[in-house]
Enzyme design. Structure first.
Site, mmCIF file in Angstrom:
data_model
loop_
_atom_site.group_PDB
_atom_site.id
_atom_site.type_symbol
_atom_site.label_atom_id
_atom_site.label_comp_id
_atom_site.label_asym_id
_atom_site.label_seq_id
_atom_site.Cartn_x
_atom_site.Cartn_y
_atom_site.Cartn_z
ATOM 1 N N SER A 248 -10.361 -34.237 -5.538
ATOM 2 C CA SER A 248 -10.740 -32.872 -5.910
ATOM 3 C C SER A 248 -10.621 -32.681 -7.426
ATOM 4 C CB SER A 248 -9.847 -31.876 -5.159
ATOM 5 O OG SER A 248 -10.241 -30.557 -5.435
ATOM 6 N N HIS B 110 1.006 -23.913 -12.658
ATOM 7 C CA HIS B 110 1.016 -25.324 -12.253
ATOM 8 C C HIS B 110 2.282 -26.010 -12.795
ATOM 9 C CE1 HIS B 110 -2.827 -25.330 -10.358
ATOM 10 N NE2 HIS B 110 -3.567 -25.255 -11.443
ATOM 11 N N GLY C 288 -5.194 -26.102 -3.381
ATOM 12 C CA GLY C 288 -5.430 -24.884 -2.603
ATOM 13 C C GLY C 288 -4.965 -23.622 -3.319
ATOM 14 N N THR C 289 -4.825 -23.705 -4.636
ATOM 15 C CA THR C 289 -4.368 -22.553 -5.420
ATOM 16 C C THR C 289 -5.290 -21.342 -5.245
ATOM 17 O OG1 THR C 289 -3.905 -24.244 -7.080
ATOM 18 C CG2 THR C 289 -3.495 -21.956 -7.706
ATOM 19 N N THR C 290 -6.587 -21.587 -5.355
ATOM 20 C CA THR C 290 -7.554 -20.484 -5.286
ATOM 21 C C THR C 290 -7.444 -19.773 -3.938
ATOM 22 O OG1 THR C 290 -9.009 -21.912 -6.588
ATOM 23 C CG2 THR C 290 -9.998 -19.930 -5.643
ATOM 24 N N TRP C 291 -7.339 -20.558 -2.904
ATOM 25 C CA TRP C 291 -7.214 -20.005 -1.548
ATOM 26 C C TRP C 291 -5.890 -19.261 -1.401
ATOM 27 C CZ3 TRP C 291 -6.691 -23.432 3.464
ATOM 28 C CH2 TRP C 291 -6.982 -22.650 4.592
ATOM 29 N N ARG D 27 -15.566 -26.302 -3.359
ATOM 30 C CA ARG D 27 -16.362 -27.515 -3.159
ATOM 31 C C ARG D 27 -16.475 -27.769 -1.654
ATOM 32 N NH1 ARG D 27 -16.020 -33.255 -3.257
ATOM 33 N NH2 ARG D 27 -13.808 -33.072 -2.800
ATOM 34 N N LYS D 28 -15.711 -28.711 -1.124
ATOM 35 C CA LYS D 28 -15.820 -29.018 0.315
ATOM 36 C C LYS D 28 -14.762 -28.286 1.142
ATOM 37 C CE LYS D 28 -17.842 -33.643 0.495
ATOM 38 N NZ LYS D 28 -17.578 -35.027 0.951
ATOM 39 N N ARG E 292 -0.785 -30.761 -1.397
ATOM 40 C CA ARG E 292 -1.877 -31.362 -0.628
ATOM 41 C C ARG E 292 -1.686 -32.871 -0.611
ATOM 42 N NH1 ARG E 292 -8.255 -30.284 -2.258
ATOM 43 N NH2 ARG E 292 -9.129 -30.944 -0.269
#
Ligand code: PAP
Length: 367
Positions: free
Chosen positions: A184, A156, A94-97, A306-307, A176
């Site tokens: 993912s 990271h 969920g880094t991007t979010w 992605r999802k 996560r």
């Protein structure tokens, strides 16, 4: 470290990284990896993993070679500033979010979410918040110096390898459920041209040798730090963010010392930020449909969206695989107070799986 005057944080906010460092080629021609660590790198244990590539073990973490160079360089060269905020995570958690939500929250005075030209409507979130290892492994750390304070930075790296100056920053960590993280990661690496069966990545993960692994030590480092210093390390879970993103945004704002005012709440700002940063909104933007991110490996922007669901692992793992990795991770986390709960049997449909696998948050101290 001298404290930054917090009253100015909301007015200033972070500036999008790409607005300061706008190379036509995203820094491609300026790649100049540091060479002085070659002796260290040459002595590291290595394994052939993920297609033709190798992973090296540096300070008990398995990394691609560029990652090793980046981490060593950060450890030796990074200079923190008052007000720096570090976003940390294992990959694909969920880094991007988190980048989008954190940037939008911290920068909301300068860039209200109602702004049609908001940076997150013209840039990919990774272009707003820099990935530290990428820059340091390419010899481009001066770009971080060019960024005005307050800076939002992303890594990271495991907590155990952070240099003191970074460990002393405010840190937001997101994790996560490990099985979903692995699925993912597999899709992401496939999209970048790596070709290997999911079972290869799964085996590496069970051995603690997946990229950026072991998973459990990544989790435990930040978990322990967050329980010891909750005012400095915020521990988030992707699943909780999905369940209640507005509360997450409020939590982020409080943690970053820029809580929403009553007027901002009345104006619906937390909800507006969540809507702007939703996966459906972001994936429709031109900035996220086109373009690439990365210096050594190239990832299409669209592959970051992605999802975005809980429980996709049921489509890739057998019940035996799930039990095996659950047992390994459970054993490693035992006694820490951190748990991931996979409830019930394997469901055949995504939708069923989502309801079965929502984690319990009883162990969370951060909410
Ligand atoms: P990174 O570590 O390479 O930066 P990261 O952003 O952590 O990747 O993880 C990508 C995951 O977050 C993807 O999950 P999936 O493969 O299971 O679908 C991606 O879909 C999901 N994701 C990206 N943006 C959002 C968002 N705005 N809301 C929810 N999930 C998101």
């Amino acid at each position: 470290m001298a404290a930054l005057d917090k009253s100015c944080l909301v007015e200033l906010g972070p500036v999008p990284f790409k607005d300061v460092n706008n190379d036509d080629d995203n820094g491609q021609t300026a790649i100049s990896p540091p060479t002085e660590y070659a002796d260290i790198v040459a002595t590291l244990p290595s394994i052939a993993a993920i297609g033709d590539s190798q992973l090296l073990k540096y300070q008990d973490v398995w990394l691609f070679i560029h990652g090793v160079t980046g981490v060593i360089s950060i450890q030796r060269r990074f200079k923190s500033r008052p007000g720096d905020v570090l976003l940390a995570s294992p990959p694909k958690c969920g880094t991007t979010w988190l980048k989008a939500l954190s940037f939008a929250t911290m920068a909301r005075a300068k860039y209200p979410p109602s702004d049609a030209n908001h940076p997150l409507r013209r840039l990919n979130p990774h272009e707003c918040v820099p990935f530290m290892e990428n820059l340091f492994s390419a010899g481009q750390e001066a770009k971080l110096e060019a960024l005005p304070s307050p800076r939002l930075l992303q890594t990271h790296m495991h907590y155990s390898v952070l240099p003191r100056s970074l460990a002393d920053c405010k840190i937001v960590f997101v994790c996560r459920e490990p099985k979903d993280m692995l699925v993912s990661m597999w899709h992401f690496l496939q999209s970048a041209g790596f070709s290997f069966p999911f079972s290869d990545l799964f085996e590496l993960a069970c051995q603690g040798q997946n990229p950026h692994g072991p998973i459990w030590s990544h989790l435990l480092g930040y978990w322990t730090a967050s329980t010891a210093r909750p005012e400095m390390v915020l521990f988030l879970r992707y699943e909780d963010m999905l369940a209640d993103p507005v509360s997450t945004v409020r939590q982020l704002a409080r943690f970053m010392d820029v809580p929403f005012t009553a007027a901002e709440e009345a104006a619906g700002l937390p909800v507006d930020i969540v809507e702007m940063c939703s996966i459906d909104a972001l994936r429709e933007l031109e900035a996220n449909k086109t373009g690439k991110f990365g210096l050594f490996f190239k990832f299409q922007h669209q592959t970051f969206f992605r999802k975005g669901v809980v429980g996709d692992w049921v489509n890739y793992m057998t019940p035996e695989m799930a039990r095996r990795i659950d047992a390994i991770v459970g054993d490693k986390l035992h006694g820490s107070g951190l748990t991931f709960t996979s409830v019930g049997t394997i469901a055949s449909q995504d939708q069923d799986a989502r309801t079965l696998l929502l984690p319990t948050s009883s162990s969370l101290s951060s909410s």
